[in-house]
Scaffold this motif. Sequence first.
Motif, PDB file in Angstrom:
ATOM      1  N   LYS A  51      14.953   9.353  14.525  1.00 14.59           N
ATOM      2  CA  LYS A  51      14.043  10.155  13.966  1.00 14.59           C
ATOM      3  C   LYS A  51      13.538  11.320  15.107  1.00 14.59           C
ATOM      4  N   GLU A 125      16.911  21.424   5.551  1.00 16.06           N
ATOM      5  CA  GLU A 125      16.213  21.198   4.272  1.00 16.06           C
ATOM      6  C   GLU A 125      16.424  19.647   3.881  1.00 16.06           C
ATOM      7  N   VAL A 127      16.607  17.096   5.469  1.00 13.82           N
ATOM      8  CA  VAL A 127      15.861  15.904   6.311  1.00 13.82           C
ATOM      9  C   VAL A 127      14.421  16.489   6.056  1.00 13.82           C
ATOM     10  N   HIS A 128      14.115  17.387   5.117  1.00 11.30           N
ATOM     11  CA  HIS A 128      12.649  17.636   4.382  1.00 11.30           C
ATOM     12  C   HIS A 128      11.887  18.483   5.504  1.00 11.30           C
ATOM     13  N   LEU A 129      12.746  19.407   6.154  1.00 12.31           N
ATOM     14  CA  LEU A 129      12.264  20.525   7.163  1.00 12.31           C
ATOM     15  C   LEU A 129      12.550  22.010   6.841  1.00 12.31           C
ATOM     16  N   ALA A 130      11.466  22.512   5.981  1.00  9.16           N
ATOM     17  CA  ALA A 130      11.779  23.816   5.529  1.00  9.16           C
ATOM     18  C   ALA A 130      12.043  24.762   6.776  1.00  9.16           C
ATOM     19  N   PRO A 156       6.305  18.757   8.864  1.00  7.90           N
ATOM     20  CA  PRO A 156       7.152  17.470   8.036  1.00  7.90           C
ATOM     21  C   PRO A 156       6.064  16.507   7.626  1.00  7.90           C
ATOM     22  N   GLU A 157       6.542  15.878   6.545  1.00 12.04           N
ATOM     23  CA  GLU A 157       5.653  14.839   5.983  1.00 12.04           C
ATOM     24  C   GLU A 157       6.368  13.483   6.393  1.00 12.04           C
TER      25      GLU A 157
END
Length: 158
Positions: A51, A125, A127-130, A156-157
């Motif tokens: 990660k 997107e 992997v939750h990265l706009a 990122p969350e």
Amino acid sequence: ELFVLTYGALVAQLCKDFEKDEDVNICLDRMGYSIGVRLIDDFLAHSAVKKCRSYSETADMIAQVAFKMYLGVTPSVSCSSPAGNEFSLILDKNPLVDFVEELPAERASLCYSNLLCGVIRGALEMVHLAAEVNFLQDRLKGDAVTEIRITFLRKPED
């Protein structure tokens, strides 16, 4: 080489199907996005990466692992914002344009390799990265290098 030749035929067909370069650019981005959404699973399964803890690690991972893995090139990465959320991937060689000499004059606003922007955006997107991804420079348009800008839109969350 087969992919590069096939890609050239795809872009040529899109240019025949769409009158405006902007429509071709949008279509290539959408196709790339769909590829990126699916490609991320393959990337994570075969790259054994950990990660990323920062945007700069993510940008380095895209350049040093993903581009090398799928396109056989390693772009350099430069951070272009004090906030650390904008990065440029600088490609000295873009394999998608190996068999393209130049864009026709009537297609000056065509972003020939726009598929790459969509792939990066779609994969990020998932992997939750706009991110916003676009070309700033393109060798096909006479620039010295090909430069892809990645702007991460929100933190990122965890």
